[in-house]
Write a protein that holds these residues in place. Sequence first.
Motif, mmCIF file in Angstrom:
data_model
loop_
_atom_site.group_PDB
_atom_site.id
_atom_site.type_symbol
_atom_site.label_atom_id
_atom_site.label_comp_id
_atom_site.label_asym_id
_atom_site.label_seq_id
_atom_site.Cartn_x
_atom_site.Cartn_y
_atom_site.Cartn_z
ATOM 1 N N GLY A 45 -16.684 -4.275 -2.912
ATOM 2 C CA GLY A 45 -15.793 -5.190 -4.054
ATOM 3 C C GLY A 45 -15.055 -6.907 -4.062
ATOM 4 N N GLY A 46 -15.712 -6.882 -2.481
ATOM 5 C CA GLY A 46 -15.047 -7.820 -2.002
ATOM 6 C C GLY A 46 -15.791 -8.614 -1.421
ATOM 7 N N GLU A 47 -15.169 -9.736 -0.576
ATOM 8 C CA GLU A 47 -16.382 -10.902 -0.077
ATOM 9 C C GLU A 47 -16.158 -11.053 1.337
ATOM 10 O OE1 GLU A 47 -15.643 -14.312 -2.068
ATOM 11 O OE2 GLU A 47 -14.367 -12.482 -4.219
ATOM 12 N N PHE A 91 -10.672 -0.457 -0.907
ATOM 13 C CA PHE A 91 -11.481 -1.325 -2.391
ATOM 14 C C PHE A 91 -9.909 -2.442 -2.700
ATOM 15 C CE2 PHE A 91 -11.652 3.397 -2.667
ATOM 16 C CZ PHE A 91 -12.840 3.908 -3.190
ATOM 17 N N SER A 92 -11.588 -3.848 -2.450
ATOM 18 C CA SER A 92 -10.256 -4.835 -2.755
ATOM 19 C C SER A 92 -11.515 -5.899 -2.696
ATOM 20 C CB SER A 92 -9.536 -5.062 -1.684
ATOM 21 O OG SER A 92 -9.513 -6.265 -1.345
ATOM 22 N N ILE A 150 0.932 -1.399 0.018
ATOM 23 C CA ILE A 150 0.141 -0.459 -0.016
ATOM 24 C C ILE A 150 0.850 1.517 0.098
ATOM 25 C CG2 ILE A 150 -1.714 1.491 1.314
ATOM 26 C CD1 ILE A 150 -3.041 -1.447 2.567
ATOM 27 N N PRO A 151 1.002 1.888 -0.956
ATOM 28 C CA PRO A 151 1.649 3.279 -0.815
ATOM 29 C C PRO A 151 1.562 4.538 0.226
ATOM 30 C CG PRO A 151 -0.012 3.663 -3.029
ATOM 31 C CD PRO A 151 -0.268 1.873 -2.033
ATOM 32 N N CYS A 170 -6.198 -2.228 -3.465
ATOM 33 C CA CYS A 170 -5.204 -3.285 -2.441
ATOM 34 C C CYS A 170 -5.853 -4.304 -3.482
ATOM 35 C CB CYS A 170 -4.341 -3.480 -1.650
ATOM 36 S SG CYS A 170 -3.439 -4.812 -1.260
ATOM 37 N N GLU A 171 -5.893 -4.932 -4.385
ATOM 38 C CA GLU A 171 -6.942 -6.270 -4.933
ATOM 39 C C GLU A 171 -6.717 -7.412 -4.331
ATOM 40 O OE1 GLU A 171 -6.565 -6.859 -8.946
ATOM 41 O OE2 GLU A 171 -7.453 -5.195 -9.669
#
Length: 268
Positions: free
Chosen positions: A103-105, A79-80, A26-27, A57-58
């Motif tokens: 957009g996750g699990e 957002f992962s 993560i930047p 971070c996908e």
Amino acid sequence: MCYQEGDKKLNSELQRIISWAIDNEIPDLVSTNEGYWSGLPRDYDKLRSLDSLRIKCENLTCLPPEIGCLTSLKELHVFSKSLASLPSEIGQLKQLDTLCLIGGELTSLPDELCQLTNLKKLELSGNRFAEIPNQIFKLKGLAELRVAGCGLRHIPEEIGQLKNLIWLDLRNNKLTEIPEVIFELSGLNFLLLGSNRLTSLSTSVGELESLMWLDLIKNNLKTLPSEIHRLQNLVTLSLKGNRFTCLPEGVFVLPNLDDKTREQLETL
């Protein structure tokens, strides 16, 4: 002495957050083209005063428990595609007014989420909830709830407890009906029901006299209730992708519809 020990403990937690960020690539905090800051700062003082955190971070599967020490946070956006759980320490972020986990699990939420009494916006779109988690219904101050694309088949009656809702996004689910209690949420300005499996719309929709945007695209509707003429504040009415055989006359004379909606009505 107690203060020094507390400060040392906090610094230790902050260092673990920084290490976690580095491990997950993560930047550092950077300004984006969209005009907001993204990433996680590597400086203790900046972390202590951080009021907005955006992480993309996908492969991120969880947030660290130490996230709870970032008590100045007012906004948290993650957002992962892989986020599967939240730590109970999320409840320590008392100043949080916006929480977006997109957009996750996720299939559940910790009970400690109920402690976020200042939360106004909650977005959980694109996760994997079998139903809306019960913890959400205890967030009485919630003004915006987005649970689009979660595979929901049923909306519980408890959603009626969210009396302050202005924006409700239920798009891209598998809903065949909408509970009557939603039409009792008189403060709703935005009700988004597109891309579901609705075959009818309750006559009670006419009770939502503050409604400005009603999205019904891509359902299985054949008509609309005549009571829709009561939605005098409606600006946008999205209807494409249904099976309309007729529409009530009242829909064509709603006074505030935008040009795009009027053009759409002419083609149905």
